[in-house]
Design an enzyme around this catalytic site. Structure first.
Site, PDB file in Angstrom:
ATOM      1  N   CYS A   1       7.952   4.255  -2.115  1.00  0.00           N
ATOM      2  CA  CYS A   1       7.388   4.275  -3.215  1.00  0.00           C
ATOM      3  C   CYS A   1       6.460   5.564  -3.600  1.00  0.00           C
ATOM      4  O   CYS A   1       6.782   6.107  -4.677  1.00  0.00           O
ATOM      5  CB  CYS A   1       6.661   2.998  -3.175  1.00  0.00           C
ATOM      6  SG  CYS A   1       7.311   1.193  -3.091  1.00  0.00           S
TER       7      CYS A   1
ATOM      8  N   LEU B   1      -8.420   4.621   2.719  1.00  0.00           N
ATOM      9  CA  LEU B   1      -9.119   5.762   3.157  1.00  0.00           C
ATOM     10  C   LEU B   1      -8.869   6.243   4.754  1.00  0.00           C
ATOM     11  O   LEU B   1      -9.678   6.788   5.360  1.00  0.00           O
ATOM     12  CB  LEU B   1     -10.700   5.859   3.127  1.00  0.00           C
ATOM     13  CG  LEU B   1     -11.084   5.769   1.500  1.00  0.00           C
ATOM     14  CD1 LEU B   1     -12.635   5.584   1.714  1.00  0.00           C
ATOM     15  CD2 LEU B   1     -10.755   7.082   0.724  1.00  0.00           C
TER      16      LEU B   1
ATOM     17  N   ASP C   1      23.570 -10.194  -6.186  1.00  0.00           N
ATOM     18  CA  ASP C   1      23.811  -8.890  -5.565  1.00  0.00           C
ATOM     19  C   ASP C   1      25.302  -8.666  -5.377  1.00  0.00           C
ATOM     20  O   ASP C   1      26.209  -9.622  -5.260  1.00  0.00           O
ATOM     21  CB  ASP C   1      23.244  -8.989  -4.310  1.00  0.00           C
ATOM     22  CG  ASP C   1      22.825  -7.405  -3.481  1.00  0.00           C
ATOM     23  OD1 ASP C   1      21.602  -7.108  -3.449  1.00  0.00           O
ATOM     24  OD2 ASP C   1      23.700  -6.568  -3.415  1.00  0.00           O
TER      25      ASP C   1
ATOM     26  N   ASN D   1       0.140   3.691  -8.026  1.00  0.00           N
ATOM     27  CA  ASN D   1       0.795   4.425  -6.860  1.00  0.00           C
ATOM     28  C   ASN D   1       0.275   5.801  -6.640  1.00  0.00           C
ATOM     29  O   ASN D   1      -0.015   6.244  -5.832  1.00  0.00           O
ATOM     30  CB  ASN D   1       2.465   4.183  -6.843  1.00  0.00           C
ATOM     31  CG  ASN D   1       2.611   2.977  -6.198  1.00  0.00           C
ATOM     32  OD1 ASN D   1       2.015   2.108  -5.764  1.00  0.00           O
ATOM     33  ND2 ASN D   1       3.988   2.865  -6.199  1.00  0.00           N
TER      34      ASN D   1
HETATM   35  C1  UGA Z   1       2.866   0.903  -1.949  1.00  0.00           C
HETATM   36  C2  UGA Z   1       1.571   0.112  -2.908  1.00  0.00           C
HETATM   37  O1  UGA Z   1       0.732   0.005  -1.919  1.00  0.00           O
HETATM   38  C3  UGA Z   1       2.272  -1.068  -3.335  1.00  0.00           C
HETATM   39  O2  UGA Z   1       1.131  -1.646  -4.160  1.00  0.00           O
HETATM   40  C4  UGA Z   1       3.440  -0.788  -4.198  1.00  0.00           C
HETATM   41  O3  UGA Z   1       3.743  -2.276  -5.034  1.00  0.00           O
HETATM   42  C5  UGA Z   1       4.518  -0.134  -3.457  1.00  0.00           C
HETATM   43  O4  UGA Z   1       4.114   1.011  -2.844  1.00  0.00           O
HETATM   44  C6  UGA Z   1       5.725   0.061  -4.292  1.00  0.00           C
HETATM   45  O5  UGA Z   1       5.573   0.678  -5.087  1.00  0.00           O
HETATM   46  O6  UGA Z   1       6.556  -0.671  -4.240  1.00  0.00           O
HETATM   47  P1  UGA Z   1       4.282   0.271   0.340  1.00  0.00           P
HETATM   48  O7  UGA Z   1       5.006   1.726   0.296  1.00  0.00           O
HETATM   49  O8  UGA Z   1       4.842  -0.774   0.814  1.00  0.00           O
HETATM   50  O9  UGA Z   1       3.324  -0.055  -0.866  1.00  0.00           O
HETATM   51  O10 UGA Z   1       2.983   0.774   1.737  1.00  0.00           O
HETATM   52  P2  UGA Z   1       1.451   1.104   1.598  1.00  0.00           P
HETATM   53  O11 UGA Z   1       0.950   0.067   2.594  1.00  0.00           O
HETATM   54  O12 UGA Z   1       0.787   1.366   0.527  1.00  0.00           O
HETATM   55  O13 UGA Z   1       1.428   2.473   2.622  1.00  0.00           O
HETATM   56  C7  UGA Z   1       2.137   3.864   1.935  1.00  0.00           C
HETATM   57  C8  UGA Z   1       2.113   4.766   2.870  1.00  0.00           C
HETATM   58  O14 UGA Z   1       0.580   5.363   2.936  1.00  0.00           O
HETATM   59  C9  UGA Z   1       2.231   4.410   4.379  1.00  0.00           C
HETATM   60  O15 UGA Z   1       2.708   5.403   5.034  1.00  0.00           O
HETATM   61  C10 UGA Z   1       0.922   4.264   5.079  1.00  0.00           C
HETATM   62  O16 UGA Z   1       0.959   4.682   6.378  1.00  0.00           O
HETATM   63  C11 UGA Z   1       0.022   5.370   4.205  1.00  0.00           C
HETATM   64  N1  UGA Z   1      -1.150   5.241   4.053  1.00  0.00           N
HETATM   65  C12 UGA Z   1      -1.774   4.062   3.560  1.00  0.00           C
HETATM   66  C13 UGA Z   1      -2.271   6.115   4.695  1.00  0.00           C
HETATM   67  O17 UGA Z   1      -1.723   7.129   5.268  1.00  0.00           O
HETATM   68  N2  UGA Z   1      -3.401   5.971   4.769  1.00  0.00           N
HETATM   69  C14 UGA Z   1      -4.152   4.769   3.933  1.00  0.00           C
HETATM   70  O18 UGA Z   1      -5.170   4.649   4.038  1.00  0.00           O
HETATM   71  C15 UGA Z   1      -3.060   3.931   3.590  1.00  0.00           C
END
Ligand code: UGA
Length: 447
Positions: free
Chosen positions: A262, A252, A31, A210
């Site tokens: 992301c 869901l 880094d 995604n």
């Molecule tokens: C997401 C993907 O889930 C990963 O597989 C991917 O590797 C990552 O992006 C990336 O591209 O690096 P992340 O952004 O860390 O991961 O978080 P998530 O757990 O997916 O949640 C994303 C958002 O969706 C959060 O704000 C969460 O609150 C929201 N969410 C998630 C909902 O509103 N409802 C749900 O049912 C699930």
């Protein structure tokens, strides 16, 4: 055991590097930030990620994991060089590849291993890996050949260490069979199923995954809005839908929209990628529009239920991070909410278990940060739950009753079962579920 270099120590690079060292490889992470590198060499993680610091310390002590600012040290004899730098969003939504291009130049200047495999972990538009190969070979002034492999990551922040060992698949996109074999062999100890394909398809799998998950969230949020108007309960609807294996019960959860580094970025980038081949991705545009609407929802509810408007009212914000178990504030719904509330003249008191330091850089200066949920709720006229941290979910509802001036709770993450809320003396508004209003109080909008 392979010698591996990782460029970039953000969420993706650091977790990947630490995990690869933990399964026995000799990993050096590079880094450009000297202070960060010095900290990491002491086993201190610059990000909050459950389990990461412990693994860092263990593997530094074992001698498997090193951090440096010097590319030539990291790339010396490396069989694989991972690119894990950021691809931030440009003004038009497309992915900015400047950092990736810089790494390509650094590889060209320092790579020493004949046949080294350059692995792209960063989320990059379709075609980028071939561009990386072109950038490197064009700048190489020595007789060294390299191969490129697309190996996108599917880690969720907050569960990234767990996901590394328990992923659903490892995607390897390569032109060269030998390069694909090497990356498969490196990852074998994780025991995660491997899917091999061509480079372009691997790059697309990442964006499509995604975008699909974001679409699932916006879809359930739209159904939630309709449920709210019709008296149905989105949780039961989602549970009933999710029992169909073709739909699946994950992603869901209705709420105030997706955030993070992301989904917002990758959905916009995919629209740009589609536009690049003259395709207007209507469905994905709607997914984004719905998400923007969803982030406004808590405020729309507040306008309806807080009598006399929000000006001068004491507002508690519980949770600021874009989701629990992370200190990441990027694209969090709390940013939109806090700015709108501040513009309306509300006095905001906020609490988040770990994201407050990061929040200070993004929320209005007038936000007052406190050290506990109880302090945030003290004398509040309305409370917004923005992030579903366990400590909010486990909070006895009597705390809202006892601490708040008026116990009006707008729960953007459906933290409590309605059957429990019905036992409490609060006015409770959640997403896609019937409101629960204190006995004897009319359920009419405020104005
Ligand atoms: C997401 C993907 O889930 C990963 O597989 C991917 O590797 C990552 O992006 C990336 O591209 O690096 P992340 O952004 O860390 O991961 O978080 P998530 O757990 O997916 O949640 C994303 C958002 O969706 C959060 O704000 C969460 O609150 C929201 N969410 C998630 C909902 O509103 N409802 C749900 O049912 C699930």
């Amino acid at each position: 055991m392979k010698k591996i270099a990782i460029v970039g120590t953000g969420y993706v690079g650091l977790v990947t590097g630490v995990a690869l060292s933990d399964i026995g490889h000799d990993v050096t992470c590079v880094d450009i930030d000297e202070t960060k590198v010095a900290k990491m060499n002491q086993g201190k993680s610059p990000i909050y990620e459950p389990g990461l610091s412990e693994l860092m310390t263990k593997n530094i002590e074992k001698g498997n994991l090193h951090f440096t600012t010097d590319h030539s040290i990291a790339f010396q004899n490396a069989a694989a060089i991972y690119i894990a730098v950021g691809t931030p969003e440009r003004a038009d939504g497309s992915a900015n590849l400047d950092f990736v291009q810089q790494v390509a130049r650094d590889i060209a200047a320092n790579v020493s291993n004949q046949g080294a495999v350059v692995v792209t972990k960063s989320t990059v538009p379709v075609g980028t890996n071939k561009l990386v190969k072109h950038w490197i070979t064009e700048a190489l002034d020595r007789d060294i050949t390299i191969e490129v492999v697309s190996n996108p990551e599917f880690l969720r922040e907050g569960s990234a260490v767990y996901d590394t060992y328990n992923g659903d698949r490892i995607v390897i996109g390569a032109e060269s069979e030998e390069a694909a074999e090497l990356i498969e062999a490196i990852n074998k100890p994780f025991g995660v199923p491997v899917f091999r394909t061509d480079i372009e398809s691997a790059e697309m799998i990442k964006y499509a995954s995604n975008a699909f998950l974001a679409a699932k969230i916006s879809f359930i949020n739209e159904i939630g809005t309709i449920c709210g108007k019709l008296g149905a309960n989105i949780e039961d609807v989602a549970a009933g839908m999710g029992m169909d294996k073709r739909i699946g019960d994950k992603f869901l959860n209705a709420g105030i929209g997706y955030g993070g580094s992301c989904f917002p970025k990758d959905t916009k980038a995919l629209i740009q990628i589609a536009g690049g081949v003259n395709h207007k991705f209507d469905l994905l545009e709607s997914v984004i529009n719905v998400n923007n609407k969803q982030q406004q929802l808590p405020l729309d509810i507040a306008h309806m239920v807080v009598r006399g408007g929000l000006e001068g009212k004491k507002v508690a914000m519980l949770g600021l991070a874009f989701k629990p178990n992370t200190d990441d504030m990027r694209e969090s719904a709390s940013i939109v909410l806090a700015h709108k509330l501040a513009d309306l003249g509300a006095n905001i008191t906020a609490f988040d278990p770990i994201a407050m330091d990061n929040a200070k850089r993004l929320l209005p200066e007038s936000v007052h940060y406190v050290a506990s949920t109880e302090e945030a709720l003290q004398d509040a006229d309305v409370a917004f739950i923005v992030t579903e941290w366990d400590e909010f979910k486990d909070l006895p509802l009597t705390v809202f009753e006892q601490k708040m001036k008026q116990p009006i709770v707008i729960d953007g993450r459906n933290c409590y079962p309605l059957s429990y809320v019905e036992t409490a003396n609060i006015d409770y508004y959640s997403i896609g579920r019937p409101s629960v209003i204190r006995a004897g109080k009319s359920n009419q909008p405020a104005n």
